[in-house]
Design a protein around this motif. Structure first.
Motif, mmCIF file in Angstrom:
data_model
loop_
_atom_site.group_PDB
_atom_site.id
_atom_site.type_symbol
_atom_site.label_atom_id
_atom_site.label_comp_id
_atom_site.label_asym_id
_atom_site.label_seq_id
_atom_site.Cartn_x
_atom_site.Cartn_y
_atom_site.Cartn_z
ATOM 1 N N THR A 406 0.808 -1.231 0.000
ATOM 2 C CA THR A 406 0.000 0.000 0.000
ATOM 3 C C THR A 406 0.837 1.275 0.000
ATOM 4 O OG1 THR A 406 -0.060 0.010 2.420
ATOM 5 C CG2 THR A 406 -1.855 -1.140 1.286
ATOM 6 N N LEU A 407 2.137 1.152 0.011
ATOM 7 C CA LEU A 407 2.993 2.298 0.310
ATOM 8 C C LEU A 407 2.863 3.421 -0.713
ATOM 9 C CD1 LEU A 407 6.197 0.397 1.472
ATOM 10 C CD2 LEU A 407 4.185 1.105 2.783
ATOM 11 N N LYS A 408 2.849 3.089 -1.981
ATOM 12 C CA LYS A 408 2.723 4.127 -3.013
ATOM 13 C C LYS A 408 1.402 4.867 -2.841
ATOM 14 C CE LYS A 408 5.398 1.413 -6.392
ATOM 15 N NZ LYS A 408 5.655 0.299 -5.445
ATOM 16 N N ALA A 409 0.333 4.116 -2.636
ATOM 17 C CA ALA A 409 -0.997 4.712 -2.488
ATOM 18 C C ALA A 409 -1.072 5.592 -1.247
ATOM 19 C CB ALA A 409 -2.054 3.612 -2.423
ATOM 20 N N ILE A 410 -0.514 5.122 -0.151
ATOM 21 C CA ILE A 410 -0.556 5.899 1.092
ATOM 22 C C ILE A 410 0.243 7.187 0.944
ATOM 23 C CG2 ILE A 410 0.242 5.927 3.485
ATOM 24 C CD1 ILE A 410 -0.508 2.960 3.632
ATOM 25 N N TYR A 411 1.416 7.085 0.342
ATOM 26 C CA TYR A 411 2.239 8.279 0.182
ATOM 27 C C TYR A 411 1.543 9.327 -0.691
ATOM 28 C CZ TYR A 411 5.738 11.488 -1.486
ATOM 29 O OH TYR A 411 6.407 12.650 -1.814
ATOM 30 N N LEU A 412 0.924 8.882 -1.762
ATOM 31 C CA LEU A 412 0.366 9.806 -2.750
ATOM 32 C C LEU A 412 -0.981 10.390 -2.316
ATOM 33 C CD1 LEU A 412 1.269 10.808 -5.545
ATOM 34 C CD2 LEU A 412 -0.131 8.994 -6.558
ATOM 35 N N SER A 413 -1.712 9.683 -1.458
ATOM 36 C CA SER A 413 -3.091 10.073 -1.156
ATOM 37 C C SER A 413 -3.171 11.151 -0.080
ATOM 38 C CB SER A 413 -3.897 8.851 -0.717
ATOM 39 O OG SER A 413 -3.928 7.887 -1.744
ATOM 40 N N ASP A 414 -4.149 12.033 -0.244
ATOM 41 C CA ASP A 414 -4.399 13.098 0.735
ATOM 42 C C ASP A 414 -5.469 12.705 1.736
ATOM 43 O OD1 ASP A 414 -2.716 15.215 -0.550
ATOM 44 O OD2 ASP A 414 -4.100 14.823 -2.210
ATOM 45 N N MET A 415 -6.303 11.740 1.385
ATOM 46 C CA MET A 415 -7.423 11.333 2.229
ATOM 47 C C MET A 415 -7.842 9.932 1.817
ATOM 48 S SD MET A 415 -10.027 13.961 0.306
ATOM 49 C CE MET A 415 -8.690 15.135 0.051
ATOM 50 N N ILE A 416 -8.706 9.321 2.615
ATOM 51 C CA ILE A 416 -9.144 7.963 2.292
ATOM 52 C C ILE A 416 -10.657 7.852 2.450
ATOM 53 C CG2 ILE A 416 -8.749 7.075 4.645
ATOM 54 C CD1 ILE A 416 -7.817 4.419 3.284
ATOM 55 N N TYR A 417 -11.277 7.162 1.488
ATOM 56 C CA TYR A 417 -12.723 6.963 1.461
ATOM 57 C C TYR A 417 -12.983 5.484 1.199
ATOM 58 C CZ TYR A 417 -17.438 6.948 -0.642
ATOM 59 O OH TYR A 417 -18.750 6.678 -0.960
ATOM 60 N N GLY A 418 -14.053 4.955 1.790
ATOM 61 C CA GLY A 418 -14.397 3.562 1.505
ATOM 62 C C GLY A 418 -14.787 2.804 2.746
ATOM 63 N N ASP A 419 -14.362 1.544 2.807
ATOM 64 C CA ASP A 419 -14.754 0.648 3.897
ATOM 65 C C ASP A 419 -13.833 0.800 5.102
ATOM 66 O OD1 ASP A 419 -16.728 -0.468 2.226
ATOM 67 O OD2 ASP A 419 -15.255 -1.855 1.357
#
Length: 484
Positions: A406-419
């Motif tokens: 998940t590292l690339k996604a976590i680094y790039l993301s500003d927020m998280i939506y979903g489950d």
């Protein structure tokens, strides 16, 4: 020197002390020939100890020099018996020399622990990585990473496709193939795992050779570090507590020596669940109190260490997200299994919503076992899911992340939506915006307001005085193994 080797040598010292007491008795009653024969055995044992120390530690140790003096003492007592030395004098003389050698073994030769990390999915390596890094840097430890194979489950729960992800770990992690590490021969002092389910997971199973009961045969310290981070909850909320109980006593729990928990109240919940399941007798209570420890999660350490360089974010991702907010879309197994058909409709709605927006980019990262779960549990939905996935990828309006972690996604993301999942908890730990999706309703308005109100992130990196959770876990377990 390995702890097991040192323990074995110290047991031989105990036998030598017992032999001295017997020599004293034999000399006192005049059985000189028997005393001399027993001293010859003591000499052989001392030579064996010295040879073992030389083989493991090299020549010139103080312990071996003291053993040589002990052997000289045996010779002097041998000569003394002939000259009518008393049993008490012989006993005191031999004990003095043997004690010097024993103290040197205990104090001058350090225990070196062999620590084995046995992940199964590379995407979950972040739950062990900071412990491994701490152990690797510890001069008192030899740390090894041995990824273990696993199987997907077929709809009838039989074993399906075989997987081995040893080649997918970071390049700076030296991996040993599981066929090249002999557990029985090496008998590591500590084994860390992040899969506690043995044969009871309905989606995947690690190779049965690596179920917890098999691992426990070859170590005195089997440690489970969860691959997820629990979302904080109210311990007074009986319904919420009830949903957590099954995770507190996984199938392997009786084989585990330690289970790492995040907070004090989570540890208390684990202890209560364990006692509730296995009984409230004194031995069970003592086992529970010792088994569950509080030391945080290495997954938080990983999040705090991320940079563009060490995550290897693809250039095309950076271009697509430039000057835009990035929303991590987190889709979990529980959400899918609770309402399969409704879930697919929600996926399509969310994708369409973000496709219409020019100010943000959807980064969709399904649970790594999503397709295996659909195949195993709801195979009739596979075509529908794959159509949604393939159209999203072909459209190129967002990012589909199926990289090993998940590292690339976590680094790039500003927020998280979903489950709800441990990834959301990781975002919360860093103070980043989190919004949970409503599968059964239309949360479009709430989603729009949330995106508008959420800024792009600015995450402070930890200072030099930061002690990682991995360091805490390593130091705690190491201390307990050496001290135990």
């Amino acid at each position: 020197m390995r702890k097991a080797h040192k323990k074995l040598l110290l047991e031989i010292f105990d036998s030598l002390h017992e032999a001295h007491r017997e020599i004293k008795k034999l000399m006192t009653r005049g059985s000189h020939e028997e005393a001399l024969a027993l001293m010859a055995q003591c000499q052989d044992a001392a030579v064996d100890i010295g040879t073992t120390i030389d083989d493991l530690e090299g020549d010139g140790t103080s312990a071996v020099k003291y053993l040589e003096k002990y052997c000289e003492a045996l010779y002097q007592v041998h000569e003394g018996i002939i000259a009518d030395m008393t049993g008490n004098k012989a006993f005191s003389f031999l004990e003095e020399k043997l004690n010097n050698a024993e103290k040197s073994l205990k104090n001058d030769i350090k225990v070196k622990l062999e620590i084995l990390f046995m992940p199964y999915k590379s995407s979950m390596w972040d739950s062990l990585e900071s412990i491994w890094r701490e152990a690797s840097a510890d001069p008192d430890c030899d740390a090894y990473v041995v990824p273990i194979p696993y199987y997907d489950r077929n709809p009838d729960h039989s074993f399906g496709d075989f997987h081995y992800e040893g080649r997918e770990f970071p390049k700076d992690v030296p991996v040993i193939h599981y066929e090249n590490y002999d557990l029985e021969e090496r008998r590591p002092d500590i084994i860390y795992i992040h899969n506690p389910y043995d044969g009871e997971n309905l989606v995947t199973s690690v190779d049965p050779r690596f179920y917890s009961g098999e691992l426990k045969k070859h170590t005195d310290m089997l440690v489970y570090v969860p691959y997820f981070v629990w979302k904080p909850f109210d311990p007074q909320n009986a319904e919420e507590v009830k949903t957590r109980i099954p995770f507190c006593t996984p199938p392997s729990v009786r084989n585990l020596d330690r289970v790492v928990t995040l907070t004090d109240y989570m540890r208390d919940l684990h202890v209560k669940a364990f006692i509730s399941r296995f009984g409230g007798d004194l031995l069970t209570r003592k086992e529970a109190e010792k088994k569950f420890i509080v030391a945080g999660s290495p997954k938080i350490d990983k999040m705090l260490s991320l940079t563009a360089e060490n995550t290897g974010v693809p250039e095309e991702w950076l271009k697509l997200t430039e000057n835009k907010k990035v929303v991590f879309y987190n889709t979990s197994l529980s959400g899918l299994l609770n309402s399969p058909e409704q879930y697919l409709s929600k996926l399509q709605m969310v994708i369409n919503f973000f496709k219409e927006r020019s100010d943000c980019v959807l980064l969709w990262r399904p649970h790594p076992l999503m397709e295996s779960t659909i195949h195993s549990m709801t195979p009739a939905l596979m075509n529908g899911y794959m159509n949604i996935k393939n159209r999203f990828i072909a459209d190129q309006s967002g990012i589909f992340d199926d990289t090993p972690d998940t590292l690339k996604a976590i680094y790039l993301s500003d927020m998280i939506y979903g489950d709800i999942s441990s990834v959301c908890t990781q975002f919360e730990q860093l103070g980043l915006p989190v919004l949970y999706q409503d599968i059964s309703g239309n949360d479009r308005s709430a989603l729009e307001e949330w995106i508008e109100a959420s800024p792009k992130k600015h995450t402070e990196r930890p200072g030099a005085d930061y002690i990682s959770n991995g360091a805490k876990i390593h130091r705690m377990i190491k201390s307990q193994v050496i001290g135990g």
